[in-house]
Motif scaffolding. Structure first.
Motif, short mmCIF file in Angstrom:
data_model
loop_
_atom_site.label_atom_id
_atom_site.label_comp_id
_atom_site.label_asym_id
_atom_site.label_seq_id
_atom_site.Cartn_x
_atom_site.Cartn_y
_atom_site.Cartn_z
N ARG A 212 65.62 42.87 63.47
CA ARG A 212 66.04 42.39 64.79
C ARG A 212 66.89 41.12 64.64
N ALA A 213 67.90 41.01 65.47
CA ALA A 213 68.78 39.84 65.44
C ALA A 213 69.05 39.35 66.85
N ALA B 154 64.28 32.64 70.49
CA ALA B 154 63.85 33.91 69.89
C ALA B 154 63.63 33.77 68.39
N ILE B 155 64.51 33.04 67.70
CA ILE B 155 64.35 32.87 66.26
C ILE B 155 63.25 31.86 65.97
N ALA B 156 63.14 30.83 66.78
CA ALA B 156 62.10 29.82 66.56
C ALA B 156 60.71 30.42 66.72
N ASP C 294 64.47 38.55 63.40
CA ASP C 294 64.50 38.28 61.96
C ASP C 294 65.64 37.34 61.55
N PHE C 295 66.75 37.39 62.31
CA PHE C 295 67.84 36.48 61.99
C PHE C 295 68.69 36.22 63.22
N PHE D 45 62.72 26.11 61.68
CA PHE D 45 62.21 27.48 61.83
C PHE D 45 63.06 28.51 61.10
N VAL D 46 64.15 28.09 60.45
CA VAL D 46 65.07 29.06 59.86
C VAL D 46 65.40 28.74 58.41
N LYS D 47 65.90 29.79 57.74
CA LYS D 47 66.46 29.66 56.40
C LYS D 47 67.94 30.02 56.50
N PRO D 48 68.85 29.08 56.30
CA PRO D 48 70.27 29.43 56.39
C PRO D 48 70.70 30.31 55.23
#
Length: 322
Positions: free
Chosen positions: A149-150, A190-192, A197-198, A212-215
């Motif tokens: 999901r994106a 949504a990503i937080a 998923d991205f 909350f993310v991995k760039p």
């Protein structure tokens, strides 16, 4: 000669007095997206400082919906006397609404004043996801239809970059469970929250979700010092992909073309107040502490950039219309 000069002064004085007296009441900035997004936060900071330079309070009014069209249409429907200002991600959303959503306006209907904050996109995975690189992510989309999901903002450069990645990697676009939002605030939530998923979204506006993310990549030609991620070309090199580096959001102010033509004195007042705001230490401090821009491009350069992005989106129109 003295009489002629006096006559000339008597003719000129009323218009100068009118220009100096305007505005006579509070102004409104229309933001065509949800509260809490990067453009909303930037405009609220800008309006707080700009009101002291224009001499009247400035209120911010959010009018989201319709792929940003509702707020833009509302702005154009107001009396074009300068009391209502469009505060928007001028590019690419005006272009995308015209090209993909049959907006009842065209680029020529606007007088673009200035894009004070030009962004770039980041491709980032949720922190607890198994994806470590962009090829890992694309492989998962290819091998697990509808499982990944994106989140993107509809009609954004991030939206187009996502579709181009899939197309050029030979992955059916339908394999990705793509969730589109009307504003960056919701997409980032949504990503937080781990609901997707991205995300592919404006990087400088994403400081609030960094933890909350991995760039996985930055959509730039050069690395960004604050984001530990390869540029897009390097991230996709092992896959042999060739992807354009699309310009990100250009946030700024605009008026209608009719207003600029009919009220050049008021246009000059708003423009001067906006430029003074960008040079004001209070706004510079706010902008830099929030990783926001405070640039003065001016009307000509801003218009040139907005039209250039319009042409890029027109080139890829068939892809975004799928």
């Amino acid at each position: 000669m003295i009489g002629a000069a006096a006559t000339g002064a008597s003719v000129a004085m009323p218009s100068l007095v009118r220009a100096a007296r305007w505005p006579e009441r509070p102004l409104t900035m229309i933001v065509p997206s949800d509260a809490g997004g990067s453009i909303d936060r930037a405009i609220r900071g800008l309006s707080t400082v700009m009101q002291k330079h224009i001499g009247q309070p400035i209120q911010v009014e959010n009018r989201p919906g319709g792929s940003f069209m509702l707020g833009v249409r509302y702005f154009l429907q107001q009396p074009q006397d300068g009391n209502v200002i469009l505060a928007h991600a001028l590019s690419p959303y005006i272009a995308s609404s015209i090209l993909f959503h049959q907006a009842p306006y065209k680029i020529e209907d606007f007088a673009f004043m200035n894009a004070f904050w030009s962004d770039w996109d980041v491709i980032a995975a949720y922190k607890d996801s198994p994806y470590r690189t962009l090829p890992d992510l694309l492989k998962a989309i290819k091998e697990n239809p509808k499982k990944v999901r994106a989140s993107v903002v509809t009609g954004s450069s991030g939206h187009l970059t996502t579709l181009l990645m899939l197309q050029r990697a030979g992955i059916p676009i339908g394999n990705l469970n793509l969730v589109t939002f009307q504003g960056g605030g919701q997409a980032r939530q949504a990503i937080a929250g781990g609901q997707v998923d991205f995300i592919v979204i404006a990087g400088s506006g994403s400081e609030g979700v960094r933890e909350f993310v991995k760039p996985l990549a930055v959509v730039r030609d050069t690395p960004h010092p604050d984001w530990d991620a390869p540029v897009l070309a390097e991230a996709t090199k092992s896959m042999g992909l060739s992807l354009p580096v699309l310009p990100g959001s250009m946030r700024g102010l605009a008026m209608s073309a009719r207003f600029r033509a009919e009220h050049p004195d008021r246009w000059d007042i708003i423009q001067a107040a906006h430029k003074a705001t960008l040079q004001d230490p209070d706004f510079i401090k706010f902008a830099e502490s929030n990783a926001m821009g405070h640039d003065w491009l001016g009307p000509e350069k801003t218009t040139e950039k907005v039209k250039a992005v319009h042409d890029i989106f027109a080139e890829f129109k068939p892809l975004l219309q799928r």
